[in-house]
Design a protein around this motif. Structure first.
Motif, PDB file in Angstrom:
ATOM      1  N   ALA A   1       0.842  -1.207   0.000  1.00 10.96           N
ATOM      2  CA  ALA A   1       0.000   0.000   0.000  1.00 10.96           C
ATOM      3  C   ALA A   1       0.871   1.248   0.000  1.00 10.96           C
ATOM      4  CB  ALA A   1      -0.925  -0.005   1.208  1.00 10.96           C
ATOM      5  N   SER A   2       1.698   1.390  -1.037  1.00 17.01           N
ATOM      6  CA  SER A   2       2.522   2.605  -1.130  1.00 17.01           C
ATOM      7  C   SER A   2       1.977   3.477  -2.256  1.00 17.01           C
ATOM      8  CB  SER A   2       3.980   2.216  -1.376  1.00 17.01           C
ATOM      9  OG  SER A   2       4.776   3.339  -1.673  1.00 17.01           O
ATOM     10  N   VAL A   3       2.439   3.240  -3.488  1.00 15.38           N
ATOM     11  CA  VAL A   3       1.954   4.012  -4.635  1.00 15.38           C
ATOM     12  C   VAL A   3       1.251   3.092  -5.639  1.00 15.38           C
ATOM     13  CG1 VAL A   3       2.631   5.439  -6.600  1.00 15.38           C
ATOM     14  CG2 VAL A   3       3.709   5.799  -4.373  1.00 15.38           C
TER      15      VAL A   3
ATOM     16  N   VAL B   1      -3.296  -5.662   1.163  1.00 16.04           N
ATOM     17  CA  VAL B   1      -2.623  -6.061   2.403  1.00 16.04           C
ATOM     18  C   VAL B   1      -1.263  -5.385   2.460  1.00 16.04           C
ATOM     19  CG1 VAL B   1      -1.706  -8.209   1.375  1.00 16.04           C
ATOM     20  CG2 VAL B   1      -1.898  -8.016   3.854  1.00 16.04           C
ATOM     21  N   GLU B   2      -0.973  -4.750   3.593  1.00 12.98           N
ATOM     22  CA  GLU B   2       0.283  -3.991   3.747  1.00 12.98           C
ATOM     23  C   GLU B   2       0.982  -4.465   5.022  1.00 12.98           C
ATOM     24  OE1 GLU B   2       2.318  -1.412   2.360  1.00 12.98           O
ATOM     25  OE2 GLU B   2       3.431  -1.753   4.216  1.00 12.98           O
ATOM     26  N   LYS B   3       2.269  -4.743   4.853  1.00 13.58           N
ATOM     27  CA  LYS B   3       3.061  -5.280   5.960  1.00 13.58           C
ATOM     28  C   LYS B   3       3.191  -4.288   7.131  1.00 13.58           C
ATOM     29  CE  LYS B   3       7.460  -5.659   5.274  1.00 13.58           C
ATOM     30  NZ  LYS B   3       8.796  -5.981   4.830  1.00 13.58           N
TER      31      LYS B   3
ATOM     32  N   LEU C   1      -0.371   3.171   7.026  1.00 13.34           N
ATOM     33  CA  LEU C   1       0.149   3.721   5.782  1.00 13.34           C
ATOM     34  C   LEU C   1       1.512   4.350   6.059  1.00 13.34           C
ATOM     35  CD1 LEU C   1      -1.078   4.052   2.889  1.00 13.34           C
ATOM     36  CD2 LEU C   1      -1.500   6.435   3.511  1.00 13.34           C
ATOM     37  N   ARG C   2       2.508   4.010   5.243  1.00 11.68           N
ATOM     38  CA  ARG C   2       3.858   4.498   5.524  1.00 11.68           C
ATOM     39  C   ARG C   2       4.012   5.949   5.068  1.00 11.68           C
ATOM     40  NH1 ARG C   2       8.062  -0.096   3.720  1.00 11.68           N
ATOM     41  NH2 ARG C   2       9.491   1.375   4.681  1.00 11.68           N
ATOM     42  N   LYS C   3       4.494   6.786   5.993  1.00 16.21           N
ATOM     43  CA  LYS C   3       4.758   8.192   5.611  1.00 16.21           C
ATOM     44  C   LYS C   3       6.150   8.191   4.989  1.00 16.21           C
ATOM     45  CE  LYS C   3       1.221   9.754   8.369  1.00 16.21           C
ATOM     46  NZ  LYS C   3      -0.010   9.634   7.601  1.00 16.21           N
TER      47      LYS C   3
ATOM     48  N   GLY D   1       9.944   9.127   3.076  1.00 13.92           N
ATOM     49  CA  GLY D   1      10.458   9.057   1.707  1.00 13.92           C
ATOM     50  C   GLY D   1      10.765  10.441   1.196  1.00 13.92           C
ATOM     51  N   PHE D   2      11.624  10.511   0.201  1.00 12.41           N
ATOM     52  CA  PHE D   2      11.967  11.797  -0.396  1.00 12.41           C
ATOM     53  C   PHE D   2      10.815  12.225  -1.305  1.00 12.41           C
ATOM     54  CE2 PHE D   2      16.057   9.374  -0.245  1.00 12.41           C
ATOM     55  CZ  PHE D   2      16.592  10.013   0.853  1.00 12.41           C
ATOM     56  N   ALA D   3      11.088  13.277  -2.044  1.00 14.08           N
ATOM     57  CA  ALA D   3      10.098  13.710  -3.026  1.00 14.08           C
ATOM     58  C   ALA D   3      10.224  12.853  -4.284  1.00 14.08           C
ATOM     59  CB  ALA D   3      10.336  15.181  -3.359  1.00 14.08           C
TER      60      ALA D   3
ATOM     61  N   GLY E   1       4.619  -2.063 -10.530  1.00 16.16           N
ATOM     62  CA  GLY E   1       5.485  -1.083  -9.870  1.00 16.16           C
ATOM     63  C   GLY E   1       6.878  -1.637  -9.637  1.00 16.16           C
ATOM     64  N   ASP E   2       7.529  -1.172  -8.566  1.00 15.84           N
ATOM     65  CA  ASP E   2       8.910  -1.575  -8.287  1.00 15.84           C
ATOM     66  C   ASP E   2       9.065  -3.091  -8.197  1.00 15.84           C
ATOM     67  OD1 ASP E   2       9.714   1.009  -8.264  1.00 15.84           O
ATOM     68  OD2 ASP E   2      10.408   1.055  -6.188  1.00 15.84           O
ATOM     69  N   ALA E   3       8.036  -3.799  -7.780  1.00 10.59           N
ATOM     70  CA  ALA E   3       8.113  -5.263  -7.661  1.00 10.59           C
ATOM     71  C   ALA E   3       8.436  -5.903  -9.003  1.00 10.59           C
ATOM     72  CB  ALA E   3       6.785  -5.809  -7.131  1.00 10.59           C
TER      73      ALA E   3
HETATM   74  C1  LIG Z   1       8.841   4.289   3.053  1.00 13.96           C
HETATM   75  C2  LIG Z   1       9.277   4.435   1.612  1.00 13.96           C
HETATM   76  C3  LIG Z   1      10.132   5.474   1.249  1.00 13.96           C
HETATM   77  C4  LIG Z   1      10.528   5.645  -0.069  1.00 13.96           C
HETATM   78  N1  LIG Z   1      11.324   6.686  -0.387  1.00 13.96           N
HETATM   79  C5  LIG Z   1      11.629   6.927  -1.669  1.00 13.96           C
HETATM   80  C6  LIG Z   1      12.363   8.059  -2.016  1.00 13.96           C
HETATM   81  O1  LIG Z   1      12.712   8.819  -1.153  1.00 13.96           O
HETATM   82  N2  LIG Z   1      12.684   8.285  -3.310  1.00 13.96           N
HETATM   83  C7  LIG Z   1      12.275   7.437  -4.295  1.00 13.96           C
HETATM   84  O2  LIG Z   1      12.560   7.663  -5.463  1.00 13.96           O
HETATM   85  N3  LIG Z   1      11.579   6.321  -3.973  1.00 13.96           N
HETATM   86  C8  LIG Z   1      11.241   6.057  -2.699  1.00 13.96           C
HETATM   87  N4  LIG Z   1      10.515   4.947  -2.390  1.00 13.96           N
HETATM   88  C9  LIG Z   1      10.134   4.028  -3.468  1.00 13.96           C
HETATM   89  C10 LIG Z   1       8.999   4.604  -4.325  1.00 13.96           C
HETATM   90  O3  LIG Z   1       7.838   4.722  -3.560  1.00 13.96           O
HETATM   91  C11 LIG Z   1       8.803   3.645  -5.496  1.00 13.96           C
HETATM   92  O4  LIG Z   1       9.992   3.603  -6.267  1.00 13.96           O
HETATM   93  C12 LIG Z   1       7.692   4.005  -6.475  1.00 13.96           C
HETATM   94  O5  LIG Z   1       6.793   4.939  -5.977  1.00 13.96           O
HETATM   95  C13 LIG Z   1       6.916   2.748  -6.879  1.00 13.96           C
HETATM   96  O6  LIG Z   1       6.148   2.359  -5.750  1.00 13.96           O
HETATM   97  P1  LIG Z   1       5.682   0.903  -5.403  1.00 13.96           P
HETATM   98  O7  LIG Z   1       4.346   1.084  -4.767  1.00 13.96           O
HETATM   99  O8  LIG Z   1       5.821   0.024  -6.575  1.00 13.96           O
HETATM  100  O9  LIG Z   1       6.760   0.365  -4.349  1.00 13.96           O
HETATM  101  P2  LIG Z   1       7.135   0.888  -2.887  1.00 13.96           P
HETATM  102  O10 LIG Z   1       6.921   2.349  -2.781  1.00 13.96           O
HETATM  103  O11 LIG Z   1       8.456   0.365  -2.547  1.00 13.96           O
HETATM  104  O12 LIG Z   1       6.023   0.223  -1.940  1.00 13.96           O
HETATM  105  C14 LIG Z   1       5.965  -1.135  -1.607  1.00 13.96           C
HETATM  106  C15 LIG Z   1       4.979  -1.296  -0.450  1.00 13.96           C
HETATM  107  O13 LIG Z   1       4.848  -2.676  -0.175  1.00 13.96           O
HETATM  108  C16 LIG Z   1       4.959  -2.888   1.221  1.00 13.96           C
HETATM  109  N5  LIG Z   1       5.431  -4.240   1.445  1.00 13.96           N
HETATM  110  C17 LIG Z   1       6.706  -4.708   1.336  1.00 13.96           C
HETATM  111  N6  LIG Z   1       6.747  -6.014   1.599  1.00 13.96           N
HETATM  112  C18 LIG Z   1       5.472  -6.407   1.864  1.00 13.96           C
HETATM  113  C19 LIG Z   1       4.874  -7.634   2.188  1.00 13.96           C
HETATM  114  N7  LIG Z   1       5.597  -8.752   2.319  1.00 13.96           N
HETATM  115  N8  LIG Z   1       3.537  -7.666   2.394  1.00 13.96           N
HETATM  116  C20 LIG Z   1       2.772  -6.552   2.279  1.00 13.96           C
HETATM  117  N9  LIG Z   1       3.305  -5.341   1.972  1.00 13.96           N
HETATM  118  C21 LIG Z   1       4.634  -5.272   1.767  1.00 13.96           C
HETATM  119  C22 LIG Z   1       5.910  -1.806   1.686  1.00 13.96           C
HETATM  120  O14 LIG Z   1       5.778  -1.565   3.071  1.00 13.96           O
HETATM  121  C23 LIG Z   1       5.446  -0.638   0.845  1.00 13.96           C
HETATM  122  O15 LIG Z   1       4.383   0.054   1.441  1.00 13.96           O
HETATM  123  C24 LIG Z   1      10.099   4.721  -1.072  1.00 13.96           C
HETATM  124  C25 LIG Z   1       9.249   3.682  -0.714  1.00 13.96           C
HETATM  125  C26 LIG Z   1       8.822   3.534   0.612  1.00 13.96           C
HETATM  126  C27 LIG Z   1       7.885   2.393   0.968  1.00 13.96           C
END
Ligand SMILES: Cc1cc2nc3c(=O)[nH]c(=O)nc-3n(C[C@H](O)[C@H](O)[C@H](O)COP(=O)(O)OP(=O)(O)OC[C@H]3O[C@@H](n4cnc5c(N)ncnc54)[C@H](O)[C@@H]3O)c2cc1C
Length: 413
Positions: A31-33, A52-54, A58-60, A62-64, A306-308
């Motif tokens: 539950a990030s982006v 489902v979020e670990k 909700l995680r605050k 991170g940079f911009a 996303g990042d995954a």
């Molecule tokens: C706290 C935080 C700070 C960040 N800071 C930056 C930053 O400063 N600059 C930047 O460029 N990018 C940052 N990122 C990464 C950025 O958010 C991603 O690169 C981009 O927005 C794509 O997001 P995403 O949702 O695919 O992945 P992510 O933003 O990495 O989110 C993944 C989410 O999945 C959750 N998660 C992980 N493992 C599990 C699990 N086993 N079960 C359930 N949930 C799980 C994590 O807690 C997180 O909320 C940060 C991510 C987080 C979580």
């Protein structure tokens, strides 16, 4: 674009398509982006979505993060969050590369680091959560334990909650995705280390920065201080250093602080003050600069988002890609009434090259921020100077937007 026009588009989308996925239950991990963005779109099509979020909430932090170019703009608009993102943007100004005594070597235009619109990752996550929390089920403090798929669905067990069954499962759980590991096996195989580590944390704004940043590089290391939101008291520190792959515990914050203190011990400029603040912080973000490369984004009823699936790391516009790809994945599912075999293949075909292109732009992020030798530092600064000249500003803007815009979004409504 006014608030009203954003709303009008999403309403149109909704009225045309509300029931297309009403029969579909989807579990999203993360539950990030990416996760909440997909939840937002799927719920517009009537799908039954659980996230489902670990983390316990909700995680605050991170940079911009920034958005740039046509595809990002279109995706924000079609998700219906463009105005809110603009309303909460950082308004970051010019940034400077400095010498050890703090004098500016090069001034960088705002668009270099901050794109068309920049927002704190935590604020973006909150916007998406607020938009979805009444129509999507969020389960915090839990994680998928096992996935067992059969012809009609996926049986899911959780670390804490009771087992449940879903039609589809989406791994939106970041660079170190647990869903990816459960579905595709060993994560080391998919995570490509790019030779650098990055750390970030808040500290007092002792330089009195106002919506600007200072970057200082020594061979193989960079320290930066920034003030994004105009809060006169608060600044953000970023540390980047070159390193072979390190074996460390991702949950041991004290060990990470020690490692950073050792790596930056004799660095000049404001580094001693930054290290003193590092010791005191309880909000350290520390990770490898690494990319995810998988052969396929989906297997059966499980798909990565996303990042995954295509984590690009710094400079790879991972947040913009996450928004764009969430829009595409939901749209492709809606187009075929939830038939995952067709929709997942179409999603991979639509976003594959785009995501790879964004990853490519990020490959040099580490060496660019922390060049390996003094000669490389000077060369980088010369490049910065040229790119920030008025004459080349347009060329530079086109360059940075090229990868971000290398996808034409269908109008799924
Ligand atoms: C706290 C935080 C700070 C960040 N800071 C930056 C930053 O400063 N600059 C930047 O460029 N990018 C940052 N990122 C990464 C950025 O958010 C991603 O690169 C981009 O927005 C794509 O997001 P995403 O949702 O695919 O992945 P992510 O933003 O990495 O989110 C993944 C989410 O999945 C959750 N998660 C992980 N493992 C599990 C699990 N086993 N079960 C359930 N949930 C799980 C994590 O807690 C997180 O909320 C940060 C991510 C987080 C979580």
């Amino acid at each position: 674009m006014t608030k009203q026009s954003d709303t009008t588009h999403s309403d149109t989308t909704q009225s045309d398509t509300t029931q297309r996925l009403a029969h579909l239950s989807v579990l999203i991990s993360g539950a990030s982006v990416a996760g909440p963005a997909l939840a937002l779109q799927l719920s517009k099509y009537g799908a039954n979505v659980t996230v489902v979020e670990k983390a316990p909430a909700l995680r605050k932090g991170g940079f911009a993060v920034d958005f740039r170019g046509r595809a990002h703009r279109t995706a924000l608009q079609r998700l219906g969050i463009r105005d809110e993102v603009h309303a909460r943007q950082t308004h970051m100004g010019r940034q400077s590369v400095v010498d050890a005594d703090g004098s500016a070597r090069v001034d960088l235009p705002a668009a270099f680091m901050s794109g068309d619109v920049e927002i704190f990752r935590g604020d973006l996550s909150e916007i998406l959560y607020e938009r979805t929390k009444d129509r999507v089920e969020y389960v915090f403090g839990d994680s998928i334990a096992t996935l067992t798929e059969d012809a009609d669905g996926v049986d899911v067990t959780f670390g804490r909650g009771a087992p449940r069954r879903f039609d589809l499962v989406v791994g939106a759980d970041g660079l170190h995705s647990h869903t990816r590991r459960l579905t595709f096996g060993d994560k080391g195989h998919h995570l490509r280390h790019l030779g650098y580590y990055v750390a970030g944390f808040d500290l007092p704004n002792h330089l009195g920065l106002d919506r600007t940043a200072r970057l200082y590089s020594e061979p193989g290391r960079m320290a930066a201080l920034s003030n994004y939101d105009g809060d006169p008291e608060r600044a953000g520190a970023m540390l980047v250093f070159a390193s072979e792959r390190l074996d460390y515990d991702r949950h041991d914050i004290a060990a990470q602080k020690k490692l950073l203190a050792e790596r930056f011990a004799d660095m000049g400029w404001e580094t001693p003050t930054i290290l003193a603040a590092l010791e005191a912080t309880d909000g350290l973000y520390f990770d490898a600069i690494a990319q995810v490369h998988v052969e396929r984004l989906s297997k059966g009823r499980v798909v990565l988002l996303g990042d995954a699936g295509y984590g690009a790391t710094m400079g790879g516009m991972g947040t913009g890609s996450a928004i764009v790809c969430a829009y595409v994945l939901a749209g492709e599912l809606a187009l075929v009434g939830g038939d995952h075999r067709v929709a997942f293949a179409a999603y991979e075909a639509e976003v594959g090259d785009f995501a790879k292109g964004c990853q490519k732009t990020a490959e040099n992020a580490g060496p660019f921020l922390a060049p390996p030798t003094e000669k490389h530092v000077r060369r980088r600064d010369r490049a910065y100077r040229m790119l920030s000249s008025r004459l080349l500003a347009g060329v530079f803007k086109r360059l940075t937007e090229k990868a971000a815009s290398a996808i034409t979004l269908k109008d799924y409504s």
